[in-house]
Write an enzyme that holds these catalytic residues in place. Structure first.
Site, PDB file in Angstrom:
ATOM      1  N   LYS A  47       0.937  -0.566  -0.260  1.00 37.54           N
ATOM      2  CA  LYS A  47       0.151   0.252  -0.044  1.00 37.54           C
ATOM      3  C   LYS A  47       0.863   1.070  -0.062  1.00 37.54           C
ATOM      4  CE  LYS A  47      -3.624  -2.183   3.551  1.00 37.54           C
ATOM      5  NZ  LYS A  47      -3.509  -2.382   4.803  1.00 37.54           N
ATOM      6  N   GLY A  48       1.961   1.292   0.053  1.00 37.93           N
ATOM      7  CA  GLY A  48       2.646   2.155   0.651  1.00 37.93           C
ATOM      8  C   GLY A  48       3.245   3.188  -0.579  1.00 37.93           C
ATOM      9  N   ASP A 104       7.671   2.454  -2.222  1.00 36.50           N
ATOM     10  CA  ASP A 104       7.544   4.141  -1.773  1.00 36.50           C
ATOM     11  C   ASP A 104       9.041   4.033  -0.733  1.00 36.50           C
ATOM     12  OD1 ASP A 104       7.326   1.387  -0.462  1.00 36.50           O
ATOM     13  OD2 ASP A 104       6.015   2.337   1.027  1.00 36.50           O
ATOM     14  N   ASP A 107      14.884  -0.853   1.180  1.00 37.00           N
ATOM     15  CA  ASP A 107      15.759  -1.076   2.388  1.00 37.00           C
ATOM     16  C   ASP A 107      16.862  -1.706   1.983  1.00 37.00           C
ATOM     17  OD1 ASP A 107      16.771  -1.750   4.904  1.00 37.00           O
ATOM     18  OD2 ASP A 107      14.939  -1.794   5.701  1.00 37.00           O
ATOM     19  N   LYS A 135      16.623   3.393   1.237  1.00 35.25           N
ATOM     20  CA  LYS A 135      18.578   3.740   2.637  1.00 35.25           C
ATOM     21  C   LYS A 135      19.616   2.386   2.006  1.00 35.25           C
ATOM     22  CE  LYS A 135      15.156   3.072   6.477  1.00 35.25           C
ATOM     23  NZ  LYS A 135      14.450   2.012   7.496  1.00 35.25           N
ATOM     24  N   VAL A 157      11.510   5.427   9.147  1.00 38.34           N
ATOM     25  CA  VAL A 157      10.792   6.803   8.622  1.00 38.34           C
ATOM     26  C   VAL A 157       9.203   6.169   8.687  1.00 38.34           C
ATOM     27  CG1 VAL A 157      12.657   7.888   8.220  1.00 38.34           C
ATOM     28  CG2 VAL A 157      11.421   6.613   6.385  1.00 38.34           C
ATOM     29  N   ASP A 163       4.206   3.650   7.179  1.00 40.20           N
ATOM     30  CA  ASP A 163       3.317   3.490   7.739  1.00 40.20           C
ATOM     31  C   ASP A 163       4.064   2.345   8.971  1.00 40.20           C
ATOM     32  OD1 ASP A 163       3.392   0.449   6.807  1.00 40.20           O
ATOM     33  OD2 ASP A 163       1.834   0.029   8.157  1.00 40.20           O
TER      34      ASP A 163
HETATM   35  P1  5GP Z   1      12.804  -4.568   1.745  1.00 37.87           P
HETATM   36  O1  5GP Z   1      13.888  -3.786   1.225  1.00 37.87           O
HETATM   37  O2  5GP Z   1      14.001  -4.255   3.214  1.00 37.87           O
HETATM   38  O3  5GP Z   1      12.835  -5.632   1.011  1.00 37.87           O
HETATM   39  O4  5GP Z   1      11.782  -4.136   1.977  1.00 37.87           O
HETATM   40  C1  5GP Z   1      10.959  -3.078   2.139  1.00 37.87           C
HETATM   41  C2  5GP Z   1       9.813  -2.750   2.197  1.00 37.87           C
HETATM   42  O5  5GP Z   1      10.410  -2.437   3.969  1.00 37.87           O
HETATM   43  C3  5GP Z   1       8.933  -1.373   2.665  1.00 37.87           C
HETATM   44  O6  5GP Z   1       8.359  -2.077   1.267  1.00 37.87           O
HETATM   45  C4  5GP Z   1       8.717  -1.381   3.709  1.00 37.87           C
HETATM   46  O7  5GP Z   1       7.136  -1.923   3.746  1.00 37.87           O
HETATM   47  C5  5GP Z   1       9.643  -1.471   4.710  1.00 37.87           C
HETATM   48  N1  5GP Z   1      10.281  -0.538   4.972  1.00 37.87           N
HETATM   49  C6  5GP Z   1      11.806  -0.561   5.510  1.00 37.87           C
HETATM   50  N2  5GP Z   1      12.373   0.772   5.958  1.00 37.87           N
HETATM   51  C7  5GP Z   1      11.153   1.312   6.404  1.00 37.87           C
HETATM   52  C8  5GP Z   1      11.051   2.192   7.041  1.00 37.87           C
HETATM   53  O8  5GP Z   1      11.999   3.269   7.067  1.00 37.87           O
HETATM   54  N3  5GP Z   1       9.534   3.013   7.396  1.00 37.87           N
HETATM   55  C9  5GP Z   1       8.397   1.769   7.053  1.00 37.87           C
HETATM   56  N4  5GP Z   1       7.695   2.648   7.568  1.00 37.87           N
HETATM   57  N5  5GP Z   1       8.855   0.731   6.514  1.00 37.87           N
HETATM   58  C10 5GP Z   1      10.137   0.831   5.823  1.00 37.87           C
END
Ligand code: 5GP
Length: 181
Positions: A47-48, A104, A107, A135, A157, A163
């Site tokens: 949803k982000g 959105d 990470d 990040k 964040v 969220d």
């Molecule tokens: P990754 O890139 O680690 O596979 O996952 C990304 C997901 O982790 C994003 O879509 C989000 O849902 C969540 N996420 C990672 N870092 C953050 C953050 O700083 N804040 C929020 N709200 N969600 C995050």
């Protein structure tokens, strides 16, 4: 700037509504230029990415079609594992089309790298990524991200679609969640 006291739980504003709006405009212009006369499809990840998609697509002059996916990434707490399940698939066929995944936040990149492999296997002409926030310190896999709104410090964040337990998504700015920082 953000008027009044910060919402409960937010320790600091990282990007204001105005800064986000300006950056969205710049990204929209770049994407319009890069994909001029091409069959571009924006794919949002629920949803982000709802806020980013709404603002980005409206800031583009080319009026690109939009589709959505919802995925769930298994993991513990705020760490994703890279094991992904599709909760809602695309409505349309992407064969021969230029796909731009609108995210959105990136990470670890694990969810996204799975998504790129999945979309790549469906015969798209190209698959690229636009993420509003990244990040860099957290990247566990190299994901080719073509457009980045802002690089973040290593904090958790929220706001502008992001969220914590479904709270804070509708904040117009992005801030640091105090007890996760
Ligand atoms: P990754 O890139 O680690 O596979 O996952 C990304 C997901 O982790 C994003 O879509 C989000 O849902 C969540 N996420 C990672 N870092 C953050 C953050 O700083 N804040 C929020 N709200 N969600 C995050």
């Amino acid at each position: 700037m953000t008027a009044g006291p910060l919402p409960e739980g937010i320790s600091e504003v990282l990007f204001t509504r105005e800064q986000i709006a300006q950056r969205i405009g710049e990204l929209a212009k770049s994407i319009d230029d890069d994909y001029a006369d091409q069959d571009l499809l924006l794919v949002g990840v629920l949803k982000g990415a709802v806020m980013v998609m709404a603002d980005l697509s409206r800031a583009m002059v080319s009026d690109p079609p939009v589709d959505w996916m919802a995925v769930s990434s298994y993991g513990t707490g705020t760490r994703s594992s890279g094991v992904v399940r599709i909760l809602k698939d695309l409505d349309c066929d992407i064969t021969g089309r230029h796909v731009l995944v609108v995210e959105d936040i990136v990470d670890s990149g694990l969810t996204l790298s799975w998504l790129l492999r999945n979309l790549g296997s469906r015969g798209a002409a190209s698959v690229e990524v636009c993420t509003m926030f990244r990040k860099p310190g957290g990247a566990r896999v190299q994901v080719p991200v073509k457009y980045v709104g802002f690089d973040l410090p290593p904090a958790f964040v929220v706001g502008y679609g992001l969220d914590h337990a479904e709270r804070y998504r509708s904040l117009p700015f992005v801030g640091v969640l105090a007890d996760k920082g």
